[in-house]
Design an enzyme around this catalytic site. Structure first.
Site, PDB file in Angstrom:
ATOM      1  N   HIS A 158       0.837  -1.222   0.000  1.00  0.00           N
ATOM      2  CA  HIS A 158       0.000   0.000   0.000  1.00  0.00           C
ATOM      3  C   HIS A 158       0.865   1.263   0.000  1.00  0.00           C
ATOM      4  CE1 HIS A 158      -3.332  -2.698   1.323  1.00  0.00           C
ATOM      5  NE2 HIS A 158      -2.370  -3.255   2.025  1.00  0.00           N
ATOM      6  N   SER A 279      14.611  22.089 -16.231  1.00  0.00           N
ATOM      7  CA  SER A 279      13.398  22.866 -16.465  1.00  0.00           C
ATOM      8  C   SER A 279      13.775  24.169 -17.157  1.00  0.00           C
ATOM      9  CB  SER A 279      12.724  23.160 -15.118  1.00  0.00           C
ATOM     10  OG  SER A 279      11.981  24.354 -15.181  1.00  0.00           O
ATOM     11  N   LYS A 285      15.841  22.401 -10.975  1.00  0.00           N
ATOM     12  CA  LYS A 285      15.160  21.148 -11.313  1.00  0.00           C
ATOM     13  C   LYS A 285      16.021  20.137 -12.048  1.00  0.00           C
ATOM     14  CE  LYS A 285      10.873  20.704 -11.462  1.00  0.00           C
ATOM     15  NZ  LYS A 285      10.132  19.674 -10.787  1.00  0.00           N
ATOM     16  N   GLU A 292       9.599   8.846 -16.779  1.00  0.00           N
ATOM     17  CA  GLU A 292       8.225   9.317 -17.019  1.00  0.00           C
ATOM     18  C   GLU A 292       7.751   8.976 -18.427  1.00  0.00           C
ATOM     19  OE1 GLU A 292       7.438  13.285 -14.501  1.00  0.00           O
ATOM     20  OE2 GLU A 292       9.302  13.316 -15.628  1.00  0.00           O
TER      21      GLU A 292
END
Ligand code: ARG
Length: 462
Positions: A158, A279, A285, A292
């Site tokens: 979980h 970024s 970043k 992804e």
């Protein structure tokens, strides 16, 4: 009669320009040129061997086909959209080059069995490529596992910390998934390895062809057994798309974890700069774009599978033009998997594992609670009762803000929960011992994981 098309004999009009473009598949099936020509060479050779056409004609066709193949590979051939697909394009060029003999190639054959053959040949090559890529990934996973048999991490259920394991066990879990993917790819290969030529349009042929000869020429394991089925079967295409979907699903779950672990909150891994992007506005970043994109591309591979399933669902036997739509979907599915597997493999090869942080993370969240219960069971308390006692300990720790874990309780505190607890508890519930005691077959104990690593290395020949 329309004189533009190879099939134009019964037509009184030219094809509408819109229909011509709509019907044409050369823009995407041109990539089957090699298989189409190799299939035609085998077919033409067989026609000569069986004397269905003269040896001279057969030889002429074969050598012209070889020339066409060379010219395509040297970028000397421009395909013609009016010639519809790769099969007609090659045949048209052949006739342009050798005239009458070229017109004999399609004897005893239809585009329906021809396209079935071409896709099978193409997919056999691609299945082998995907299998090799899976092997590299598995090899990398085993190496990472070997390096991390002593790296303790929190195991989750979980997404809540559950029990400590070692990182090697985690990597070997993915090894198992990709091993099943390899098995599936091999099984798919075995079913794809069936030769359909000779099935004609749907009902075989009246010519005394030698299917076995063609099968052997092209290196297929067996012949299709029913001409209707052979020209309308795309099960093997769907199977490949399904294999790819599962590969992507496994990669995507893996990617999801790496994205999470590379966050500032987790910080248990650092993805290499070469496998991250920045970024345009936020200077600090470093984003896990590769992981992804792998997760995102899983959607399109599933989409390809769903598209294929839907194309096939209502088709009456035998061939229907709907089936031309199989190509873009399966090509996209294969291209995407072939893009994702190597980049993902290299990303995990180069990522840094923050072992210290992983250990600290494993130690928090009362991950040794089950081990405290097991300790009590070994002292004679029934498990359910022990579970309740340890539940109370966790509650006590939380209320007393002993966040570091149960092992920080004093002996006096332990005794207040059970008189059976002695000094040996501390050793028994250390992270190392929690992992090493889980030595069942398939468990995370170093000894067990090492056994799995050895057997995995044998299986992938590493
Ligand atoms: N381009 C077609 C396909 O990909 C080849 C088979 C065409 N057969 C036909 N009867 N129109 O399926």
């Amino acid at each position: 009669m329309s004189d533009k098309k190879l099939w134009g004999g019964r037509f009184t009009k030219d094809t509408d320009k819109q229909v011509n473009d709509f019907n044409s598949s050369i823009a995407f099936d041109a990539r089957l040129y090699k298989q189409d020509i190799e299939g035609s060479i085998a077919h033409a050779t067989m026609l000569g061997e069986t004397k269905i056409i003269s040896k001279t004609a057969s030889d002429k066709i074969v050598s012209a086909l070889k020339g066409i193949l060379r010219d395509i590979e040297a970028y000397k051939v421009v395909f013609d959209i009016d010639a519809e697909d790769i099969h007609m394009n090659v045949e048209k060029i052949l006739i342009e080059r050798i005239g009458e003999a070229g017109k004999m190639l399609h004897t005893g054959r239809s585009r329906n069995d021809q396209v079935a053959l071409d896709i099978r040949m193409y997919l056999k090559e691609e299945l082998a490529t995907v299998e090799n890529m899976l092997n590299s990934l598995k090899f990398t996973l085993v190496s990472l596992a070997e390096e991390n048999v002593d790296t303790i991490m929190p195991g989750y259920t979980h997404l809540q910390k559950a029990q400590p394991i070692n990182l090697a066990h985690y990597f070997m879990a993915y090894y198992e998934m990709f091993s099943r993917d390899t098995e599936r790819i091999k099984e798919c290969y075995a079913r794809t390895n069936t030769m359909p030529l000779g099935s004609g349009a749907l009902a075989g042929t009246t010519f005394p062809i030698d299917r076995k000869f063609v099968k052997e020429q092209l290196g297929f394991a067996k012949l299709t057994k029913n001409s209707l089925d052979a020209v309308s079967d795309r099960d093997f295409v769907l199977e490949f798309a399904f294999c790819n979907s599962l590969i992507m699903m496994h990669l995507s779950r893996f990617a999801e974890e790496l994205i999470l672990w590379s966050t500032n909150e987790f910080g248990t891994i650092t993805i290499d700069d070469a496998y991250s992007t920045g970024s345009s506005i936020m200077p600090q970043k470093k984003n896990p774009d590769v992981a992804e994109l792998v997760r995102g591309k899983t959607g399109r591979v599933y989409g390809d599978l769903m598209g294929l399933l839907t194309i096939m669902k209502g088709l009456p036997l035998a061939y229907n033009k709907d089936m031309q739509e199989d190509k873009e979907a399966i090509f996209d599915s294969i291209d995407t998997v072939k893009l994702c597997l190597p980049v993902f493999t290299d990303m995990i090869k180069t990522m840094k594992i923050n072992k210290e942080k992983m250990f600290v993370s494993a130690s928090g969240g009362f991950t040794n609670a089950t081990d405290v219960a097991d300790y009590l069971v070994k002292k004679g308390i029934p498990f359910r009762t022990a579970h309740g006692i340890v539940g109370n300990m966790v509650l006590y720790c939380e209320q007393a803000e002993i966040v570091e874990g149960i092992e920080n309780l004093s002996m006096k505190e332990f005794k207040s929960f059970s008189k059976l607890i002695d000094d040996d508890i501390y050793d028994c519930i250390s992270m190392e011992s929690c992992v090493s005691k889980r030595n069942v077959f398939g468990g995370p104990a170093k000894k067990e994981v090492l056994k799995q690593i050895v057997s995995a290395k044998k299986r992938i020949g590493g």
